[in-house]
Design an enzyme around this catalytic site. Structure first.
Site, PDB file in Angstrom:
ATOM      1  N   SER A 158       0.833  -1.203   0.000  1.00  0.00           N
ATOM      2  CA  SER A 158       0.000   0.000   0.000  1.00  0.00           C
ATOM      3  C   SER A 158       0.873   1.260   0.000  1.00  0.00           C
ATOM      4  CB  SER A 158      -0.952  -0.049   1.197  1.00  0.00           C
ATOM      5  OG  SER A 158      -1.977   0.921   1.082  1.00  0.00           O
ATOM      6  N   ASP A 320     -10.106  -3.432  -5.011  1.00  0.00           N
ATOM      7  CA  ASP A 320      -9.175  -2.480  -4.415  1.00  0.00           C
ATOM      8  C   ASP A 320      -9.184  -1.208  -5.252  1.00  0.00           C
ATOM      9  OD1 ASP A 320      -7.077  -1.119  -3.236  1.00  0.00           O
ATOM     10  OD2 ASP A 320      -5.542  -2.600  -3.723  1.00  0.00           O
ATOM     11  N   HIS A 350      -7.964  -5.084  -0.862  1.00  0.00           N
ATOM     12  CA  HIS A 350      -6.842  -4.326  -0.329  1.00  0.00           C
ATOM     13  C   HIS A 350      -6.506  -4.766   1.092  1.00  0.00           C
ATOM     14  CE1 HIS A 350      -4.022  -0.994  -0.390  1.00  0.00           C
ATOM     15  NE2 HIS A 350      -4.293  -0.849   0.884  1.00  0.00           N
TER      16      HIS A 350
END
Length: 380
Positions: A158, A320, A350
């Protein structure tokens, strides 16, 4: 218990409750759930120490072994996620992942405790990471930890994937940097702040863990605490003259395969007033360029800056908002001649890889971890 910095970040987000919905708080609660254990301890297989590299806190994981010090090992520099606002390498899933990398790869893992927004806006988190990496990639430092200078990776998930990509790029452009990274591994990375209305942002706008509103909040907090930027980012009207010429690098009509575009039609994001008018600070104090700075948005570098990058692994998930960031980067890297392994999880969401501990020990997290470690084993 969670760290003080995490509490401060959560408190700040709570102060902005009129801008956040229930799903956004669900995403924040996900990070709280992960923050169960924050004091990594050594065990019979892994030696854990906490140090400072160039003034920045780091957590080092090394194999407990009697092997000769002349026998060099691999190293993985790992950067945790959390939208630059939350998280810590000391959180339980990151601690578990680091131990897996140590034991399965016989590698040293260097986890960086970079400073977080909103207390520290861009470029501070990036600069913390870059200074740690530069410090680590010195011959005498690598020798101290018996690390092979030719077998060092940078990786992150991320926001950590964002920082890993940015560091990989900047190191290759540093003429004084002798030791370079061998590979980069990016896990559902966030890579650009110019177009927050890609098909994946639209398709997954209400997806739990990371809905669009929360990702936009993370982006705005990374740059500034001025709520005006959040509002313009939400309407995708935050681009000014400084970033207008960079929109070609995030043209998902060109860089996103048709299968991911679905029924969405590309339109160039609106270009309005200077970003400084909505509170985005320029790193040099001059006219704002933060949104278009490739250290914040690695997808914005020209092709010439991509050609020399190390071999890459990119993991993306269907559910995501950041899916398209990763896929566009894969396309651009391949067009620039960089060898890329792209693993897309059609049932992935995610943060899925960090659901690796009871009571949220998911099969997809184990599968992602196994494939990720296997790629590192084969390429590092």
């Amino acid at each position: 218990m969670v760290t003080n910095s995490l509490f401060r970040a959560l408190s700040h987000l709570a102060d902005l409750s009129e801008l956040l919905g229930l799903k956004d708080y669900m995403g924040v609660m996900y990070f709280i759930t992960l923050a169960e254990r924050v004091v990594p301890l050594s065990d019979q297989h892994v030696l854990v120490t906490e140090e400072r590299f160039d003034g920045v806190e780091v957590v080092l994981y090394q194999p407990q072994t009697d092997r000769p010090t002349a026998d060099l090992r691999r190293a993985v520099i790992y950067l945790h996620g959390g939208g630059w606002c939350l998280g810590s390498s000391r959180m339980s899933p990151y601690d578990a992942l680091a131990r897996t990398l140590v034991t399965d790869l016989d590698a040293m893992v260097l986890s960086v405790e970079y400073r977080l927004a909103p207390a520290h806006h861009f470029p501070v988190p990036y600069e913390d990471v870059y200074s740690v990496v530069k410090h680590f990639l010195q011959e005498e430092v690598l020798a101290r930890y018996s690390v092979d200078p030719g077998r060092i990776a940078v990786s992150g998930d991320s926001a950590g994937g964002n920082l890993a990509a940015a560091v990989s790029q900047q190191l290759r452009q540093d003429p004084d940097q002798k030791i370079q990274l061998k590979i980069q591994a990016l896990l559902y990375p966030v890579l650009q702040a110019l177009d927050l209305n890609t098909p994946s942002y639209q398709q997954n706008r209400d997806m739990p863990i990371l809905p669009r509103t929360l990702m936009v909040r993370f982006w705005s907090e990374y740059f500034t605490s001025d709520k005006a930027l959040f509002r313009t980012m939400m309407s995708n009207t935050h681009n000014g003259p400084e970033s207008a010429d960079l929109l070609k690098f995030v043209n998902w009509g060109a860089y996103l395969p048709e299968s991911y575009r679905a029924d969405y039609n590309y339109s160039v994001p609106a270009v309005g007033r200077d970003q400084a008018a909505v509170g985005v600070p320029a790193p040099d104090g001059g006219p704002s360029r933060a949104i278009g700075d490739p250290r914040a948005s690695p997808l914005l570098v020209p092709d010439s800056a991509l050609r020399s990058l190390p071999k890459a692994y990119v993991l993306t998930c269907e559910y995501d908002v950041l899916r398209d960031d990763g896929i566009m980067y894969v396309t651009r890297l391949r067009e620039a001649g960089v060898e890329v392994t792209h693993e897309h999880y059609g049932a992935g969401f995610h943060g899925a890889m960090m659901f690796n501990l009871w009571p949220v020990d998911f099969a997809i997290a184990r599968r992602m971890t196994d494939n990720y470690v296997r790629w590192l084993q084969e390429n590092l």
